[in-house]
Design a protein around this motif. Structure first.
Motif, mmCIF file in Angstrom:
data_model
loop_
_atom_site.group_PDB
_atom_site.id
_atom_site.type_symbol
_atom_site.label_atom_id
_atom_site.label_comp_id
_atom_site.label_asym_id
_atom_site.label_seq_id
_atom_site.Cartn_x
_atom_site.Cartn_y
_atom_site.Cartn_z
ATOM 1 N N ILE A 35 -12.342 1.891 4.110
ATOM 2 C CA ILE A 35 -12.576 2.808 2.995
ATOM 3 C C ILE A 35 -11.281 3.533 2.622
ATOM 4 O O ILE A 35 -10.890 3.580 1.450
ATOM 5 C CB ILE A 35 -13.684 3.826 3.346
ATOM 6 N N VAL A 36 -10.607 4.082 3.630
ATOM 7 C CA VAL A 36 -9.380 4.833 3.373
ATOM 8 C C VAL A 36 -8.287 3.926 2.807
ATOM 9 O O VAL A 36 -7.518 4.336 1.923
ATOM 10 C CB VAL A 36 -8.890 5.525 4.662
ATOM 11 N N ALA A 81 -14.428 -0.448 -2.008
ATOM 12 C CA ALA A 81 -14.407 0.413 -3.189
ATOM 13 C C ALA A 81 -15.597 1.366 -3.184
ATOM 14 O O ALA A 81 -16.642 1.074 -2.592
ATOM 15 C CB ALA A 81 -14.448 -0.443 -4.453
ATOM 16 N N PRO A 82 -15.452 2.516 -3.838
ATOM 17 C CA PRO A 82 -16.603 3.415 -4.008
ATOM 18 C C PRO A 82 -17.781 2.662 -4.627
ATOM 19 O O PRO A 82 -17.612 1.859 -5.541
ATOM 20 C CB PRO A 82 -16.068 4.489 -4.972
ATOM 21 N N GLY A 128 -0.813 9.219 2.722
ATOM 22 C CA GLY A 128 -1.748 10.064 3.456
ATOM 23 C C GLY A 128 -1.250 10.359 4.858
ATOM 24 O O GLY A 128 -1.409 11.480 5.366
ATOM 25 N N ASP A 129 -0.606 9.370 5.478
ATOM 26 C CA ASP A 129 -0.091 9.550 6.835
ATOM 27 C C ASP A 129 0.977 10.649 6.887
ATOM 28 O O ASP A 129 1.108 11.350 7.900
ATOM 29 C CB ASP A 129 0.502 8.239 7.364
ATOM 30 N N PHE A 130 1.733 10.810 5.804
ATOM 31 C CA PHE A 130 2.745 11.866 5.749
ATOM 32 C C PHE A 130 2.076 13.242 5.874
ATOM 33 O O PHE A 130 2.512 14.093 6.646
ATOM 34 C CB PHE A 130 3.532 11.770 4.441
ATOM 35 N N HIS A 131 0.991 13.443 5.124
ATOM 36 C CA HIS A 131 0.288 14.719 5.163
ATOM 37 C C HIS A 131 -0.371 14.945 6.530
ATOM 38 O O HIS A 131 -0.392 16.070 7.042
ATOM 39 C CB HIS A 131 -0.758 14.776 4.050
ATOM 40 N N ALA A 155 -8.966 11.385 3.738
ATOM 41 C CA ALA A 155 -9.864 10.240 3.559
ATOM 42 C C ALA A 155 -10.634 10.350 2.246
ATOM 43 O O ALA A 155 -10.754 9.379 1.484
ATOM 44 C CB ALA A 155 -10.827 10.146 4.737
ATOM 45 N N ARG A 156 -11.153 11.533 1.963
ATOM 46 C CA ARG A 156 -11.915 11.716 0.729
ATOM 47 C C ARG A 156 -11.009 11.684 -0.497
ATOM 48 O O ARG A 156 -11.419 11.229 -1.572
ATOM 49 C CB ARG A 156 -12.717 13.014 0.802
#
Length: 237
Positions: A28-29, A34-35, A143-146, A167-168
């Motif tokens: 999902i991430v 897909a949504p 995302g991994d940076f954050h 993730a969201r």
């Protein structure tokens, strides 16, 4: 030759609800699911060679994170966040991430700066790559940076909050986002690290808020269709 399904887990006798949850969550991430994609308990059970009860438990765990929606008499689906939910997710990040950055900055030394710059180098490599898989990997690297900053803050509770928000956010980007901001986002990450390294924390915080604004401004109303569960789980192997 080993069947690709077998590589989802090292030993199918050790598959747990957590194993399934992690694999689905990654799909999902990474935007391989897909949504709106239907997550049938039977299909999940077949792919992982487990009972529907174990599959149901994994899907329920994902529903607690807001990544999956379980509808009575219809089953489970990858969540499709509304625009209002998207706004709330990014509003939450604006509240949370400046505090995380400030706490992380107090703990960051040369080794942590080097680790962040290593992440940025990988992000840059993925931006320069081509193809759908590279684009998904690039979004994950962003995302991994954050999440790395959240790790460096040393607060496990904040880290869990950020894990869910990132993730969201990935779901929101999958549903409403465009791809044109990649290089700009990378440059903003670099500016944040440079400000932290030089002790300019107010500037780093301002850039972080600008960066979050930039991501949200890229959202649009284009609909995305669902994807195939088995194909999404196997295509990265």
């Amino acid at each position: 030759m080993t069947h690709p399904t077998a590589t989802l887990v090292e030993d199918t006798t050790e598959v747990t609800s957590q194993t399934i949850r992690d694999a689905l969550r990654d799909a999902i991430v990474d935007r391989r699911l897909a949504p709106g994609t239907k997550l049938s308990e039977a299909d999940v059970g077949t792919i992982f060679k487990v009972s529907r009860t174990l599959a149901r438990s994994a899907l329920q765990a994902l529903s607690y994170e807001g990544l999956v929606v379980v509808e009575r008499n219809r089953g489970a689906f990858v969540a499709s966040p509304s625009l209002e939910e998207a706004r709330q997710i990014f509003a939450s990040r604006r509240i949370l991430e400046p505090g995380i950055l400030a706490e992380a900055a107090r703990r960051i030394g040369p080794a942590e700066i080097a680790a962040l710059r290593h992440l940025l180098k990988e992000e840059e490599r993925l931006i320069e790559a081509r193809g759908q898989h590279a684009r998904r990997a690039e979004i994950k690297a962003s995302g991994d940076f954050h999440l790395a900053l959240a790790d460096m803050a040393g607060n496990a509770v904040l880290r869990r909050f950020m894990d869910e928000l990132v993730a969201r956010s990935s779901l929101v980007i999958a549903l409403y986002g465009q791809s044109a901001i990649s290089s700009c986002g990378h440059q903003e990450h670099e500016a944040i690290v440079t400000h932290i390294e030089t002790g300019a924390i107010d500037e780093a915080t301002a850039m972080m808020l600008h960066h979050i604004d930039h991501i949200e401004a890229d959202l649009d109303l284009r609909a995305k269709t669902g994807s195939d569960l088995k194909e999404a789980l196997l295509q990265s192997l």
